[in-house]
Design an enzyme around this catalytic site. Structure first.
Site, PDB file in Angstrom:
ATOM      1  N   ALA A  35     -49.895  13.970  31.945  1.00 47.90           N
ATOM      2  CA  ALA A  35     -48.727  13.271  31.410  1.00 47.90           C
ATOM      3  C   ALA A  35     -48.125  12.238  32.349  1.00 47.90           C
ATOM      4  O   ALA A  35     -47.055  11.713  32.071  1.00 47.90           O
ATOM      5  CB  ALA A  35     -47.656  14.293  31.028  1.00 47.90           C
ATOM      6  N   ASN A  79     -47.564  20.835  35.745  1.00 42.91           N
ATOM      7  CA  ASN A  79     -48.865  20.448  36.277  1.00 42.91           C
ATOM      8  C   ASN A  79     -48.798  19.057  36.905  1.00 42.91           C
ATOM      9  O   ASN A  79     -49.575  18.730  37.802  1.00 42.91           O
ATOM     10  CB  ASN A  79     -49.920  20.459  35.163  1.00 42.91           C
ATOM     11  N   HIS A 109     -40.941  11.935  33.536  1.00 43.47           N
ATOM     12  CA  HIS A 109     -41.445  12.156  34.892  1.00 43.47           C
ATOM     13  C   HIS A 109     -41.234  10.862  35.666  1.00 43.47           C
ATOM     14  O   HIS A 109     -41.700   9.795  35.233  1.00 43.47           O
ATOM     15  CB  HIS A 109     -42.935  12.500  34.892  1.00 43.47           C
TER      16      HIS A 109
END
Length: 265
Positions: free
Chosen positions: A117, A186, A216
């Site tokens: 991602a 992750n 993120h």
């Protein structure tokens, strides 16, 4: 003519179903879905014969992990030792440095990791070749419900459930955070993999009731320059702990391994 990769897919959840359906539909030239591995009986839902890992290894030359960190820990070395390549989606397993070293040195199969991602990892890997970065941070923001963990005490859970704005629920390194949030961070391990240092990546996990999108933010600084990557993803409807884009990141990696031309590597 290049060979067709015989693919075994481990996991038929939110990520695996998208990946498996695309392979079965012929959307990844050079890849054929040969086996599906899952600990639940899937019946007609699986788009290839359901097998054990051992059975799949007899028929496949590439295994795609889409089932969680436990699969990487439990089966990674055996898959590689059999001569089968392994594409890892659950990079959080690499917070175990000894496991990481064994995966990188076990063969004759080869191990690969998908970026999942977050973007910019290819550039960070290139920058790392010029020397270590002096400061790397990752801030991950998600809905509070997707971050709840068994280890949290009632005080923290109550604060998360009643939060009216962003609330930091953990701060630590890329070595520490993915262990505490095995299904949600992750990305932290992926950033650490790119820069080559689990302890250098400082991670902040934020719960935000207004987080319609998972975000993120990666920031890195050093003598080479300054870098900032920000991504905002819609969570997967079936599994909000992951982002909708993750299976497509796996498919992109798989396409590269199957030899599709025109890929950015």
């Amino acid at each position: 003519m290049s060979r067709v990769r015989k693919v075994g897919l481990i996991g038929w959840g939110a990520i695996g179903r998208v990946v498996g359906s695309a392979i079965a539909a012929g959307d990844v030239p050079g890849a054929e879905l040969v086996a599906v591995v899952d600990n639940r009986p899937l019946g007609d839902a699986a788009l290839a014969p359901q097998m054990s890992v051992e059975q799949a290894l007899e028929r496949c030359d590439l295994m795609v992990e889409a089932a969680g960190q436990g699969v990487v820990r439990g089966w990674g070395e055996a898959i590689l030792a059999s001569g089968t390549d392994l594409l890892v989606a659950s990079t959080g397993a690499l917070t175990d440095e000894e496991l990481s070293k064994r995966l990188l040195t076990t063969g004759p199969g080869r191990v690969y990791f998908t970026g999942g991602a977050v973007g910019g990892l290819d550039l960070l890997q290139a920058v790392r070749a010029m020397g270590p970065l002096s400061e790397i941070t990752l801030t991950t923001t998600k809905l509070p419900s997707t971050l709840e963990q068994p280890w949290m005490d009632e005080e923290l859970l109550t604060a998360m459930r009643s939060a009216t704005g962003p609330l930091e629920v953990m701060r630590g390194t890329a070595r520490e955070v993915p262990v505490k949030f095995p299904r949600s961070t992750n990305v932290a391990a992926s950033v650490a993999l790119a820069v080559g240092d689990l302890d250098a990546v400082r991670v902040s996990v934020v719960a935000d009731p207004a987080a319609v999108h998972t975000s993120h933010v990666v920031e890195a600084n050093g003598p080479q320059g300054s870098y900032r990557f920000e991504v905002r993803h819609r969570p997967d409807a079936a599994n909000p702990a992951t982002s909708q884009v993750v299976p497509y990141a796996v498919l992109r990696s798989l396409a590269a391994l199957a030899g599709r031309s025109g890929q950015i590597l």
